[in-house]
Design a protein around this motif. Structure first.
Motif, PDB file in Angstrom:
ATOM      1  N   ASP A  70       0.828  -1.212   0.000  1.00 46.19           N
ATOM      2  CA  ASP A  70       0.000   0.000   0.000  1.00 46.19           C
ATOM      3  C   ASP A  70       0.865   1.267   0.000  1.00 46.19           C
ATOM      4  O   ASP A  70       0.545   2.242  -0.669  1.00 46.19           O
ATOM      5  CB  ASP A  70      -0.964   0.011   1.194  1.00 46.19           C
ATOM      6  CG  ASP A  70      -2.173  -0.889   0.936  1.00 46.19           C
ATOM      7  OD1 ASP A  70      -2.318  -1.377  -0.212  1.00 46.19           O
ATOM      8  OD2 ASP A  70      -2.962  -1.120   1.871  1.00 46.19           O
ATOM      9  N   LEU A  71       1.945   1.224   0.758  1.00 51.09           N
ATOM     10  CA  LEU A  71       2.833   2.393   0.771  1.00 51.09           C
ATOM     11  C   LEU A  71       3.500   2.582  -0.587  1.00 51.09           C
ATOM     12  O   LEU A  71       3.681   3.709  -1.050  1.00 51.09           O
ATOM     13  CB  LEU A  71       3.881   2.264   1.881  1.00 51.09           C
ATOM     14  CG  LEU A  71       3.345   2.370   3.312  1.00 51.09           C
ATOM     15  CD1 LEU A  71       4.464   2.122   4.321  1.00 51.09           C
ATOM     16  CD2 LEU A  71       2.716   3.725   3.590  1.00 51.09           C
ATOM     17  N   GLN A  72       3.832   1.471  -1.222  1.00 48.81           N
ATOM     18  CA  GLN A  72       4.413   1.572  -2.572  1.00 48.81           C
ATOM     19  C   GLN A  72       3.430   2.226  -3.534  1.00 48.81           C
ATOM     20  O   GLN A  72       3.784   3.077  -4.339  1.00 48.81           O
ATOM     21  CB  GLN A  72       4.786   0.172  -3.112  1.00 48.81           C
ATOM     22  CG  GLN A  72       6.068  -0.405  -2.548  1.00 48.81           C
ATOM     23  CD  GLN A  72       7.296   0.467  -2.844  1.00 48.81           C
ATOM     24  OE1 GLN A  72       7.302   1.276  -3.778  1.00 48.81           O
ATOM     25  NE2 GLN A  72       8.332   0.323  -2.017  1.00 48.81           N
ATOM     26  N   LEU A  73       2.190   1.785  -3.420  1.00 48.42           N
ATOM     27  CA  LEU A  73       1.147   2.331  -4.290  1.00 48.42           C
ATOM     28  C   LEU A  73       0.978   3.840  -4.035  1.00 48.42           C
ATOM     29  O   LEU A  73       0.851   4.644  -4.960  1.00 48.42           O
ATOM     30  CB  LEU A  73      -0.170   1.595  -4.011  1.00 48.42           C
ATOM     31  CG  LEU A  73      -1.327   1.824  -4.968  1.00 48.42           C
ATOM     32  CD1 LEU A  73      -0.964   1.330  -6.368  1.00 48.42           C
ATOM     33  CD2 LEU A  73      -2.573   1.048  -4.478  1.00 48.42           C
ATOM     34  N   MET A  74       0.996   4.192  -2.755  1.00 48.02           N
ATOM     35  CA  MET A  74       0.865   5.593  -2.356  1.00 48.02           C
ATOM     36  C   MET A  74       2.003   6.408  -2.963  1.00 48.02           C
ATOM     37  O   MET A  74       1.806   7.477  -3.526  1.00 48.02           O
ATOM     38  CB  MET A  74       0.946   5.653  -0.816  1.00 48.02           C
ATOM     39  CG  MET A  74       0.431   6.907  -0.214  1.00 48.02           C
ATOM     40  SD  MET A  74       0.533   6.827   1.588  1.00 48.02           S
ATOM     41  CE  MET A  74      -0.619   5.547   1.995  1.00 48.02           C
ATOM     42  N   LYS A  75       3.181   5.839  -2.866  1.00 43.18           N
ATOM     43  CA  LYS A  75       4.364   6.500  -3.423  1.00 43.18           C
ATOM     44  C   LYS A  75       4.201   6.696  -4.935  1.00 43.18           C
ATOM     45  O   LYS A  75       4.495   7.759  -5.472  1.00 43.18           O
ATOM     46  CB  LYS A  75       5.578   5.613  -3.104  1.00 43.18           C
ATOM     47  CG  LYS A  75       6.887   6.143  -3.569  1.00 43.18           C
ATOM     48  CD  LYS A  75       7.326   7.289  -2.705  1.00 43.18           C
ATOM     49  CE  LYS A  75       8.531   7.981  -3.339  1.00 43.18           C
ATOM     50  NZ  LYS A  75       8.769   9.277  -2.733  1.00 43.18           N
ATOM     51  N   SER A  76       3.693   5.641  -5.576  1.00 48.42           N
ATOM     52  CA  SER A  76       3.535   5.718  -7.037  1.00 48.42           C
ATOM     53  C   SER A  76       2.512   6.797  -7.411  1.00 48.42           C
ATOM     54  O   SER A  76       2.459   7.244  -8.544  1.00 48.42           O
ATOM     55  CB  SER A  76       3.126   4.360  -7.611  1.00 48.42           C
ATOM     56  OG  SER A  76       1.735   4.157  -7.413  1.00 48.42           O
ATOM     57  N   MET A  77       1.676   7.168  -6.439  1.00 46.37           N
ATOM     58  CA  MET A  77       0.679   8.212  -6.699  1.00 46.37           C
ATOM     59  C   MET A  77       1.169   9.587  -6.238  1.00 46.37           C
ATOM     60  O   MET A  77       0.383  10.520  -6.097  1.00 46.37           O
ATOM     61  CB  MET A  77      -0.634   7.847  -6.006  1.00 46.37           C
ATOM     62  CG  MET A  77      -1.311   6.633  -6.650  1.00 46.37           C
ATOM     63  SD  MET A  77      -2.604   5.917  -5.592  1.00 46.37           S
ATOM     64  CE  MET A  77      -3.838   7.200  -5.650  1.00 46.37           C
TER      65      MET A  77
END
Ligand code: GCO
Length: 472
Positions: A72-79
């Motif tokens: 989820d943090l990776q996804l957040m970062k990607s956003m």
């Protein structure tokens, strides 16, 4: 405000230091209520009682964030989201609320915080987002003055452990809501009702709000310490003296009470005489104990309320007229979409001399989302966010001291008594598979947040989305 105004929103208009993020709360996303030594919170208990939650749902799994936080943090970062507001679950740290510390619980938040920092996301920690350990509820919970000691113990443990890496802290999440819904109406955990519960719980929570702040500051005077308030823009239903007075009472309870206590104003007995019952619980030293100079206040706004006089409603003698009855646009929660209200509230809070800095720590919307061919076309949410962000910009442009905005919420999650059906996320969750799909609003936020170094891509993308969006 005209739509054209919002379609032109650019990150750079808010200035380089403006803080952009998303918000969540432990109980709404983590799941794993009994993993690694955790014990029940009032919400674990309440959500398993019959008839309390929409369709008998519970948060035993929720978004499984306990296991999936890294992705989820990776996804957040990607956003391009670089500020993450989350809460700590008290009963992971102190399973009985007080006494024995659960090191596995501390380890979990260590991992979460370390992962944030590793990938360049700044953690914003809420200490209490409504999930009191059930063991403390058995001793009276917020109605028992001993909660000052229990809460102090918990805050000290958290700041001692995480204070070297977490700079931004919020003591409470929306005291009025957990007190009103959980200790007066009985529709939220722990399901207590009536003023006999509300009044002592209100007083002890207000004390904890300030005492929690002092503990953080004593630990390290450089921490950025805040607390959060729910607020709704309140107006009189009709231009009649009685309705104006009713609106004033509601505004006092909803928008002023907890802030003004922290500012040292004391209780607003004149506007809300029923609060005088607090005398029974008030100790002489409380005058001092209730006030704390917060570095910032987090305001959480979704809607406005129109209020009319209602002699038959106990204590407030006021009621609100629902937006659907007024034929106005609402979100799936039935909340009126009214961005001007956020502007008005920012103006109101900015006028308090004691308020040093304002952040919008929650704003967002639930709409029915449909996953079709791998896409969620949630134009309404995107429009809602653009309009409310436009209201923040308008405030900033008028010199109002608002310096951050956090979308509620990163992913869809467990919306308390409403269960999973209201979806607030920028990211859709398919609860059967736990798959995450960025909604179009999330793609828009990602592009909006694209750093100024790469403006071309950001501009192209958002202009396509805006122009689609604003087609009649
Ligand atoms: C609150 C909480 C959030 C909610 C959100 C949407 O304001 O009630 O902080 O936990 O989920 O506000 O209702």
């Amino acid at each position: 405000m005209k739509q054209a105004h919002f379609s032109a929103l650019k990150r750079s208009d808010f200035g380089n230091d403006f803080i952009w993020g998303t918000s969540t709360a432990a109980f709404q996303i983590e799941g794993s209520p009994y993993s690694d030594g955790k014990k029940a919170s009032i919400w674990d208990e309440f959500s398993h009682k019959k008839g309390k939650i929409y369709e008998g749902q519970n948060a035993d799994v929720a978004c499984d964030f306990y296991h999936r936080f890294r992705e989820d943090l990776q996804l957040m970062k990607s956003m391009n989201i670089s500020n993450f507001r989350f809460s700590i679950s008290w009963s992971r740290i102190l399973p009985d609320g007080t006494g024995a510390v659960n090191s596995a619980g501390l380890d979990f938040y260590d991992r979460l915080i370390d992962e944030c920092l590793k990938i360049g996301i700044t953690p914003w920690v809420t200490l209490y987002h409504w999930d009191l350990p059930q063991a403390l509820e058995r001793k009276g919970g917020w109605t028992n003055r001993d909660i000052i000691n229990w809460f102090s113990e918990y805050v000290k443990i958290c700041v001692t452990r995480f204070g070297d890496r977490v700079n931004n802290w919020m003591v409470l999440n929306e005291p009025l809501v957990f007190l009103g819904a959980g200790h007066f109406l009985g529709i939220h955990a722990p399901g207590r009702r009536g003023v006999k519960n509300f009044i002592p719980a209100m007083h002890h929570a207000s004390l904890c709000q300030a005492i929690g702040g002092s503990i953080l500051r004593d630990h390290n005077p450089n921490l950025n310490i805040g607390t959060t308030f729910s607020c709704s823009y309140i107006e009189a239903y009709r231009d009649r003296e009685k309705d104006h007075k009713a609106a004033k009472r509601v505004d006092c309870l909803v928008n002023r009470l907890f802030l003004e206590l922290s500012l040292g104003y004391g209780y607003p007995f004149e506007e809300l005489p029923f609060l005088k019952r607090v005398d029974k619980f008030y100790k002489p030293e409380d005058d001092q104990l209730l006030a704390f100079e917060f570095d910032f206040i987090g305001i959480q706004n979704y809607t406005r309320e129109l209020v009319k006089n209602a002699w038959w409603i106990p204590y407030l003698q006021a009621t609100n007229i629902k937006a659907e009855k007024r034929n106005l646009p609402t979100t799936e929660m039935g909340w009126e979409i009214y961005p001007e209200g956020l502007f008005q509230l920012l103006k109101k809070y900015d006028a308090y001399p004691g308020v040093k800095n304002i952040l919008v720590t929650e704003n967002g919307a639930a709409f029915p989302d449909h996953l079709i061919n791998g896409q969620v076309k949630d134009e309404k949410r995107q429009q809602y966010l653009q309009q409310y962000m436009g209201a923040v910009l308008k405030a900033r442009n008028q010199g109002i001291n608002v310096n951050g905005y956090f979308v509620w919420s990163f992913t869809d999650n467990f919306e308390w008594a409403e269960g999973y059906h209201p979806r607030f996320g920028l990211v859709y969750i398919d609860y059967k598979t736990q798959q995450r799909i960025i909604k179009n609003s999330g793609l828009w936020y990602r592009d909006f947040l694209q750093t100024p170094e790469t403006p071309k891509k950001a501009m192209q993308r958002s202009s396509v989305q805006h122009s689609n969006f604003f087609k009649p």
